[in-house]
Design a protein around this motif. Structure first.
Motif, PDB file in Angstrom:
ATOM      1  N   LEU A 111       0.830  -1.205   0.000  1.00 37.41           N
ATOM      2  CA  LEU A 111       0.000   0.000   0.000  1.00 37.41           C
ATOM      3  C   LEU A 111       0.864   1.256   0.000  1.00 37.41           C
ATOM      4  N   ASP A 112       1.950   1.236   0.769  1.00 34.78           N
ATOM      5  CA  ASP A 112       2.863   2.381   0.782  1.00 34.78           C
ATOM      6  C   ASP A 112       3.510   2.588  -0.578  1.00 34.78           C
ATOM      7  N   TYR A 120       2.255   1.680  -3.509  1.00 30.85           N
ATOM      8  CA  TYR A 120       1.219   2.170  -4.421  1.00 30.85           C
ATOM      9  C   TYR A 120       0.885   3.632  -4.144  1.00 30.85           C
ATOM     10  N   TRP A 121       0.984   4.040  -2.879  1.00 31.38           N
ATOM     11  CA  TRP A 121       0.791   5.438  -2.495  1.00 31.38           C
ATOM     12  C   TRP A 121       1.743   6.324  -3.286  1.00 31.38           C
ATOM     13  N   THR A 156      -2.025   2.948 -12.361  1.00 30.14           N
ATOM     14  CA  THR A 156      -2.990   3.699 -11.551  1.00 30.14           C
ATOM     15  C   THR A 156      -4.406   3.722 -12.118  1.00 30.14           C
ATOM     16  N   ALA A 192      -7.381   1.515 -10.675  1.00 22.31           N
ATOM     17  CA  ALA A 192      -7.922   1.939  -9.379  1.00 22.31           C
ATOM     18  C   ALA A 192      -8.634   3.282  -9.465  1.00 22.31           C
ATOM     19  N   LEU A 197      -8.415   8.312  -3.798  1.00 24.46           N
ATOM     20  CA  LEU A 197      -7.748   7.017  -3.722  1.00 24.46           C
ATOM     21  C   LEU A 197      -6.688   7.013  -2.620  1.00 24.46           C
ATOM     22  N   LEU A 198      -5.963   8.108  -2.454  1.00 24.75           N
ATOM     23  CA  LEU A 198      -4.981   8.186  -1.372  1.00 24.75           C
ATOM     24  C   LEU A 198      -5.670   8.125  -0.004  1.00 24.75           C
ATOM     25  N   ILE A 218      -6.593   4.476   0.552  1.00 23.82           N
ATOM     26  CA  ILE A 218      -5.399   3.700   0.918  1.00 23.82           C
ATOM     27  C   ILE A 218      -4.985   4.012   2.352  1.00 23.82           C
ATOM     28  N   ILE A 230      -7.374   2.133   4.700  1.00 24.17           N
ATOM     29  CA  ILE A 230      -7.082   0.696   4.740  1.00 24.17           C
ATOM     30  C   ILE A 230      -5.807   0.425   5.522  1.00 24.17           C
ATOM     31  N   ARG A 231      -4.787   1.261   5.299  1.00 15.32           N
ATOM     32  CA  ARG A 231      -3.509   1.083   6.001  1.00 15.32           C
ATOM     33  C   ARG A 231      -3.693   1.258   7.509  1.00 15.32           C
TER      34      ARG A 231
END
Length: 96
Positions: free
Chosen positions: A12-13, A15-16, A52, A55, A76-77, A80, A83-84
């Protein structure tokens, strides 16, 4: 189980940062800061788009049209981030 959660958080980080790089690249491309005819620049843009867009597309479908402003990467950020944080606070505390 902890290793799995840490691996998901690391993905996740990563993809961030890919989302942030894609947003910055789109600004640079839109304002002609980078050479759009350069093959390397085109390859980077294509890779970022392909990573990207799957998503971002569902978010853009439900977003109202705001003119030239695209806030789907910000949404989206936030997803994320949620979720994180959920994984690190709730799920990890249940496992430990």
């Amino acid at each position: 189980m902890i290793a799995l959660i840490q691996t998901i958080v690391m993905a996740l980080d990563l993809y961030w940062w890919i989302i942030i790089a894609s947003a910055i690249f789109s600004w640079l491309y839109a304002f002609n800061v980078v050479n759009s005819r350069n093959q390397f620049v085109g390859t980077i843009g294509n890779v970022l788009y392909r990573l990207t867009e799957p998503a971002l597309r569902p978010i853009r479908r439900f977003m109202p049209d705001l003119g030239g402003v695209d806030i789907s990467p910000i949404i989206l950020l936030l997803i994320i981030f949620f979720i994180r944080q959920f994984l690190l606070t709730t799920v990890l505390s249940l496992v430990v």
